[in-house]
Design a protein around this motif. Sequence first.
Motif, PDB file in Angstrom:
ATOM      1  N   THR A  71     -17.130  35.627  21.430  1.00  0.00           N
ATOM      2  CA  THR A  71     -16.237  34.620  21.998  1.00  0.00           C
ATOM      3  C   THR A  71     -16.315  33.317  21.215  1.00  0.00           C
ATOM      4  OG1 THR A  71     -16.431  35.600  24.206  1.00  0.00           O
ATOM      5  CG2 THR A  71     -15.659  33.327  24.083  1.00  0.00           C
ATOM      6  N   ASN A  72     -17.532  32.884  20.872  1.00  0.00           N
ATOM      7  CA  ASN A  72     -17.679  31.649  20.100  1.00  0.00           C
ATOM      8  C   ASN A  72     -16.893  31.712  18.800  1.00  0.00           C
ATOM      9  OD1 ASN A  72     -19.384  30.665  22.031  1.00  0.00           O
ATOM     10  ND2 ASN A  72     -21.254  30.893  20.851  1.00  0.00           N
ATOM     11  N   THR A  73     -17.008  32.836  18.106  1.00  0.00           N
ATOM     12  CA  THR A  73     -16.330  32.979  16.824  1.00  0.00           C
ATOM     13  C   THR A  73     -14.823  32.956  17.004  1.00  0.00           C
ATOM     14  OG1 THR A  73     -18.204  34.311  16.055  1.00  0.00           O
ATOM     15  CG2 THR A  73     -16.208  34.373  14.726  1.00  0.00           C
ATOM     16  N   SER A  74     -14.328  33.580  18.065  1.00  0.00           N
ATOM     17  CA  SER A  74     -12.889  33.596  18.322  1.00  0.00           C
ATOM     18  C   SER A  74     -12.369  32.199  18.661  1.00  0.00           C
ATOM     19  CB  SER A  74     -12.583  34.562  19.470  1.00  0.00           C
ATOM     20  OG  SER A  74     -12.978  35.884  19.135  1.00  0.00           O
ATOM     21  N   VAL A  75     -13.103  31.472  19.487  1.00  0.00           N
ATOM     22  CA  VAL A  75     -12.695  30.103  19.845  1.00  0.00           C
ATOM     23  C   VAL A  75     -12.689  29.208  18.608  1.00  0.00           C
ATOM     24  CG1 VAL A  75     -13.360  28.044  21.143  1.00  0.00           C
ATOM     25  CG2 VAL A  75     -13.416  30.284  22.255  1.00  0.00           C
ATOM     26  N   GLN A  76     -13.695  29.369  17.755  1.00  0.00           N
ATOM     27  CA  GLN A  76     -13.763  28.556  16.540  1.00  0.00           C
ATOM     28  C   GLN A  76     -12.611  28.880  15.592  1.00  0.00           C
ATOM     29  OE1 GLN A  76     -17.712  29.453  15.195  1.00  0.00           O
ATOM     30  NE2 GLN A  76     -18.677  28.341  16.881  1.00  0.00           N
ATOM     31  N   ASP A  77     -12.221  30.154  15.526  1.00  0.00           N
ATOM     32  CA  ASP A  77     -11.028  30.518  14.748  1.00  0.00           C
ATOM     33  C   ASP A  77      -9.824  29.720  15.242  1.00  0.00           C
ATOM     34  OD1 ASP A  77     -12.448  32.443  13.344  1.00  0.00           O
ATOM     35  OD2 ASP A  77     -11.645  34.135  14.477  1.00  0.00           O
ATOM     36  N   ALA A  78      -9.603  29.771  16.553  1.00  0.00           N
ATOM     37  CA  ALA A  78      -8.429  29.127  17.137  1.00  0.00           C
ATOM     38  C   ALA A  78      -8.447  27.619  16.915  1.00  0.00           C
ATOM     39  CB  ALA A  78      -8.354  29.443  18.629  1.00  0.00           C
ATOM     40  N   PHE A  79      -9.608  27.008  17.074  1.00  0.00           N
ATOM     41  CA  PHE A  79      -9.703  25.559  16.878  1.00  0.00           C
ATOM     42  C   PHE A  79      -9.411  25.191  15.434  1.00  0.00           C
ATOM     43  CE2 PHE A  79     -12.171  21.845  15.598  1.00  0.00           C
ATOM     44  CZ  PHE A  79     -11.705  20.892  16.494  1.00  0.00           C
ATOM     45  N   ASN A  80      -9.995  25.953  14.492  1.00  0.00           N
ATOM     46  CA  ASN A  80      -9.810  25.672  13.074  1.00  0.00           C
ATOM     47  C   ASN A  80      -8.339  25.763  12.693  1.00  0.00           C
ATOM     48  OD1 ASN A  80      -9.680  26.543  10.072  1.00  0.00           O
ATOM     49  ND2 ASN A  80     -11.790  25.835  10.289  1.00  0.00           N
ATOM     50  N   LEU A  81      -7.651  26.783  13.215  1.00  0.00           N
ATOM     51  CA  LEU A  81      -6.250  26.991  12.873  1.00  0.00           C
ATOM     52  C   LEU A  81      -5.325  26.017  13.597  1.00  0.00           C
ATOM     53  CD1 LEU A  81      -4.041  28.636  11.453  1.00  0.00           C
ATOM     54  CD2 LEU A  81      -4.154  30.271  13.361  1.00  0.00           C
ATOM     55  N   ALA A  82      -5.648  25.695  14.845  1.00  0.00           N
ATOM     56  CA  ALA A  82      -4.725  24.906  15.676  1.00  0.00           C
ATOM     57  C   ALA A  82      -4.490  23.511  15.118  1.00  0.00           C
ATOM     58  CB  ALA A  82      -5.255  24.818  17.104  1.00  0.00           C
ATOM     59  N   TRP A  83      -5.564  22.812  14.747  1.00  0.00           N
ATOM     60  CA  TRP A  83      -5.352  21.433  14.278  1.00  0.00           C
ATOM     61  C   TRP A  83      -4.657  21.411  12.915  1.00  0.00           C
ATOM     62  CZ3 TRP A  83      -7.155  19.167   9.856  1.00  0.00           C
ATOM     63  CH2 TRP A  83      -8.265  19.720   9.214  1.00  0.00           C
TER      64      TRP A  83
ATOM     65  N   HIS B 215     -30.710  31.120  15.105  1.00  0.00           N
ATOM     66  CA  HIS B 215     -30.007  29.839  15.138  1.00  0.00           C
ATOM     67  C   HIS B 215     -29.307  29.531  13.820  1.00  0.00           C
ATOM     68  CE1 HIS B 215     -32.963  28.584  18.529  1.00  0.00           C
ATOM     69  NE2 HIS B 215     -31.955  29.296  18.981  1.00  0.00           N
ATOM     70  N   GLY B 216     -29.792  30.111  12.735  1.00  0.00           N
ATOM     71  CA  GLY B 216     -29.124  29.899  11.455  1.00  0.00           C
ATOM     72  C   GLY B 216     -27.727  30.491  11.444  1.00  0.00           C
ATOM     73  N   VAL B 217     -27.574  31.675  12.058  1.00  0.00           N
ATOM     74  CA  VAL B 217     -26.257  32.295  12.154  1.00  0.00           C
ATOM     75  C   VAL B 217     -25.386  31.534  13.145  1.00  0.00           C
ATOM     76  CG1 VAL B 217     -25.006  34.401  12.792  1.00  0.00           C
ATOM     77  CG2 VAL B 217     -27.145  34.564  11.515  1.00  0.00           C
TER      78      VAL B 217
ATOM     79  N   GLN C 117     -13.101  33.238   7.265  1.00  0.00           N
ATOM     80  CA  GLN C 117     -13.386  34.633   6.928  1.00  0.00           C
ATOM     81  C   GLN C 117     -14.865  34.846   6.580  1.00  0.00           C
ATOM     82  OE1 GLN C 117     -14.216  36.560   4.176  1.00  0.00           O
ATOM     83  NE2 GLN C 117     -13.590  38.578   4.969  1.00  0.00           N
ATOM     84  N   PRO C 118     -15.499  33.978   5.772  1.00  0.00           N
ATOM     85  CA  PRO C 118     -16.931  34.184   5.510  1.00  0.00           C
ATOM     86  C   PRO C 118     -17.782  34.095   6.773  1.00  0.00           C
ATOM     87  CG  PRO C 118     -15.970  32.725   3.863  1.00  0.00           C
ATOM     88  CD  PRO C 118     -14.945  32.884   4.944  1.00  0.00           C
ATOM     89  N   VAL C 119     -17.399  33.219   7.701  1.00  0.00           N
ATOM     90  CA  VAL C 119     -18.133  33.121   8.962  1.00  0.00           C
ATOM     91  C   VAL C 119     -17.986  34.416   9.743  1.00  0.00           C
ATOM     92  CG1 VAL C 119     -18.215  31.963  11.206  1.00  0.00           C
ATOM     93  CG2 VAL C 119     -17.976  30.613   9.112  1.00  0.00           C
TER      94      VAL C 119
ATOM     95  N   ARG D  24     -21.382  27.132   7.100  1.00  0.00           N
ATOM     96  CA  ARG D  24     -21.029  26.136   6.088  1.00  0.00           C
ATOM     97  C   ARG D  24     -19.675  26.485   5.484  1.00  0.00           C
ATOM     98  NH1 ARG D  24     -26.927  25.633   2.959  1.00  0.00           N
ATOM     99  NH2 ARG D  24     -28.065  24.671   4.727  1.00  0.00           N
ATOM    100  N   TYR D  25     -18.764  25.529   5.523  1.00  0.00           N
ATOM    101  CA  TYR D  25     -17.424  25.746   4.988  1.00  0.00           C
ATOM    102  C   TYR D  25     -17.365  25.310   3.528  1.00  0.00           C
ATOM    103  CZ  TYR D  25     -15.577  26.291   9.766  1.00  0.00           C
ATOM    104  OH  TYR D  25     -15.309  26.716  11.037  1.00  0.00           O
TER     105      TYR D  25
END
Length: 257
Positions: free
Chosen positions: A102-114, A207-209, A137-139, A214-215
């Motif tokens: 879920t975290n990864t999916s939400v972060q996808d949406a946030f990154n794309l939305a703005w 916690h590293g994952v 994609q790397p994440v 890093r983008y």
Amino acid sequence: YSMAQPGNDYWVGSGTWICVKPWTEWVLLCMYNPEDGEPDTSEASVIERARATIGDDSIDIRIKAVSKWQINHVIADTYQKGRVFLAGDAAHRHPPANGLGTNTSVQDAFNLAWKLAFVLRGHASPHLLDSYTQERQPVGQQVVDRAMTSVRDMLPISEALGFRPGQSTEEGWDTVHELFSDTDAGRRRRTELDAAVQLQNYQFNAHGVELGQRYRSAAVVDDGTPFPDPVGDPELYYQPTTHPGARLPHAWLEHHT
């Protein structure tokens, strides 16, 4: 709560209980070997399985739903093609190990939305959208790979306990008794079990994952310095840094008057 009991039948292991609503609603996750055929998922069979893992036949159980699913190890090569963008399960599918779906999916949406908002409002060039795949994609790849590795890392626990599919209850208890015996075999197996348990840090404490993403993209303005060298295992340990492209380190503070 993961249960491992002597004498499992066609199920691989006995079951994992995931709390949905304390303490009255749960998901019972069981895995089976497809070579043994389809499992019996009737209500009676599921209740019997649940009571067996709990160890109390008097527990009143109501089944809300039963479903089957398969483990996926899937990641899209690109999250964008023309005007089409992928996010969430359309871009990456993996088992629930590490709990980052879920975290990864939400972060996808946030990154794309703005980025979409900036482009549509004329605040940025459409080239900004190219950074979506470059960053996410790397994440997604790391999360999918880590989840699959974490699933595989659970097998050494069953192996160290001496459990295997199709084993009788008596055979299972014999191998448990040997595990705790004051013998060379018992000591060796306890060492193996300890090492197998330590592997679970990569599922429950990575916690590293979780935080060390890093983008690197055309949208990130680099400061001319390299990312700091990792201190310890970069998947296990989060290393705070203010380097462009990293999560900004922060902490919650409470003020008491």
